[in-house]
Design an enzyme around this catalytic site. Structure first.
Site, short mmCIF file in Angstrom:
data_model
loop_
_atom_site.label_atom_id
_atom_site.label_comp_id
_atom_site.label_asym_id
_atom_site.label_seq_id
_atom_site.Cartn_x
_atom_site.Cartn_y
_atom_site.Cartn_z
N ARG A 193 0.46 -11.60 2.15
CA ARG A 193 -0.32 -11.82 3.38
C ARG A 193 -1.10 -13.14 3.37
NH1 ARG A 193 -3.16 -6.95 6.39
NH2 ARG A 193 -2.96 -8.57 7.98
N ASP A 210 -11.89 0.46 6.79
CA ASP A 210 -11.67 0.89 8.18
C ASP A 210 -10.62 2.00 8.31
OD1 ASP A 210 -9.27 -0.48 7.94
OD2 ASP A 210 -9.61 -1.84 9.63
N ASN A 260 0.88 -1.18 0.00
CA ASN A 260 0.00 0.00 0.00
C ASN A 260 0.91 1.22 0.00
OD1 ASN A 260 0.41 1.14 2.73
ND2 ASN A 260 -0.51 -0.76 3.46
N ALA A 279 3.01 1.18 8.18
CA ALA A 279 2.54 0.02 7.40
C ALA A 279 1.14 0.25 6.84
CB ALA A 279 2.52 -1.23 8.28
N CYS A 321 -7.03 -1.40 13.07
CA CYS A 321 -6.45 -2.50 12.30
C CYS A 321 -5.76 -3.53 13.20
CB CYS A 321 -5.37 -2.01 11.33
SG CYS A 321 -5.86 -0.71 10.24
N HIS A 333 -8.54 0.25 2.69
CA HIS A 333 -9.51 -0.59 3.42
C HIS A 333 -10.58 0.34 3.97
CE1 HIS A 333 -6.39 -3.93 4.59
NE2 HIS A 333 -7.23 -4.44 3.69
N ASN A 370 -7.76 -7.92 9.74
CA ASN A 370 -7.82 -8.56 8.43
C ASN A 370 -7.90 -10.09 8.48
OD1 ASN A 370 -5.61 -5.99 7.71
ND2 ASN A 370 -7.61 -6.12 6.74
N ARG A 406 -8.63 -4.01 -2.09
CA ARG A 406 -8.28 -5.33 -1.59
C ARG A 406 -9.39 -6.35 -1.78
NH1 ARG A 406 -3.97 -5.13 1.91
NH2 ARG A 406 -2.55 -3.51 1.22
N1 ARG Z 1 0.33 -3.45 5.81
C1 ARG Z 1 -1.00 -3.98 5.98
C2 ARG Z 1 -1.63 -4.20 4.60
O1 ARG Z 1 -1.34 -3.47 3.70
C3 ARG Z 1 -1.83 -3.03 6.79
C4 ARG Z 1 -3.19 -3.55 7.09
C5 ARG Z 1 -4.05 -2.58 7.81
N2 ARG Z 1 -5.26 -3.17 8.18
C6 ARG Z 1 -6.48 -2.62 8.12
N3 ARG Z 1 -7.48 -3.27 8.63
N4 ARG Z 1 -6.69 -1.48 7.49
O2 ARG Z 1 -2.38 -5.12 4.39
#
Ligand code: ARG
Length: 265
Positions: A86, A168, A18, A253, A259, A166, A67, A137
């Site tokens: 992931r 959230d 991201n 991140a 998150c 995302h 996630n 995503r």
């Molecule tokens: N580095 C993680 C990703 O890109 C961060 C995830 C953040 N999670 C969230 N629920 N927004 O997947």
């Protein structure tokens, strides 16, 4: 109130999936640990029980338990991560949910045709309504698989800004009737659709970029990152108890308070 968290033992910026992530901007391991522990402490002080799942070497983003999947009663819809970076987290989350006695409702490990879905990072309940994020995503077709929620209760929300990848990161229900949001993160059509369903309080861009919408709501307590003074005041004036906490190491991140948590009940 039960919350799942995962220790940041193996957390770090090891890839870029991201626009927040930059492998050259490393996290400070001990600072990340103390920020995570502080969040855990605030959550416990607010009266929620924190369940911990083991972290696993080689899966640095596992700390972002939002996630893992979407919990609904005693069912878990496991995530089907978009990025291979992931995807290896899912077997560990699955194991934890099985041991905890959950029914696996959708399992991408068994059914490869399941479209991409990133759990409570992209699907958020406000009462019986499910706000369904997609665009970066999660694949919107994924939501057709959720058969136990009536179609009219699922509100499709298309994301357009890669920094808010995302739902959230830019939308947070406070209760059944109200939510905070950063409207520009959504298409015009989706903005309208969301406005038709819930009363909204807009967060200004600067605070949205400090992850103001990535808040943990525990009844009248709200936990959000520092440097979001305007929305903190608004929420306080609405009768919420606002807790702010440093999240610098996780924002590197592309994540913050919410998150790092998954609501289990
Ligand atoms: N580095 C993680 C990703 O890109 C961060 C995830 C953040 N999670 C969230 N629920 N927004 O997947």
């Amino acid at each position: 109130m039960k919350i799942l968290m995962c220790s940041p033992e193996f957390y770090g910026i090891e890839y870029e999936i991201n626009p927040w992530m930059n492998k050259k901007i490393k996290t400070d391991h001990s600072l990340a640990l103390s920020q995570w522990k502080k969040l855990q402490q605030i959550i416990s002080d607010c009266g929620a029980k924190v369940e911990l799942m083991p972290s696993v070497k080689g899966w640095p983003d596992m700390v972002f338990t939002a996630n893992a999947g979407l919990v609904f009663d005693s069912k878990i819809i496991l995530s089907h991560f978009k990025h291979k970076e992931r995807q290896g987290e899912t077997p560990y989350f699955k194991e934890w949910f099985l041991k905890a006695g959950y029914d696996i409702f959708i399992d991408p490990l068994k059914d490869k045709r399941i479209p991409a879905f990133e759990g409570a990072g992209d699907a958020l309940f406000a009462g019986e309504k499910l706000f369904c994020g997609y665009g970066f995503r999660t694949d919107p077709h994924f939501y057709e698989e959720i058969t136990f929620i009536p179609k009219e209760k699922m509100i499709l929300c298309e994301l357009v800004d890669p920094y808010f990848y995302h739902i959230d990161t830019c939308f947070c229900p406070l209760n059944e009737e109200q939510a905070i949001w950063y409207p520009e993160a959504f298409t015009k059509d989706s903005q309208q659709r969301i406005q038709d369903q819930i009363e909204l309080i807009a967060v200004k861009e600067e605070e949205a970029r400090h992850f103001a919408c990535n808040a943990v709501v525990l009844d009248k307590n709200i936990i959000l990152p520092k440097n979001c003074p305007e929305i903190s005041t608004t929420l306080t004036n609405m009768g919420f108890t606002v807790h702010t906490t440093e999240m610098t190491e996780y924002i590197k991140a592309g994540g913050a308070c919410k998150c790092l948590t998954l609501r289990l009940d």
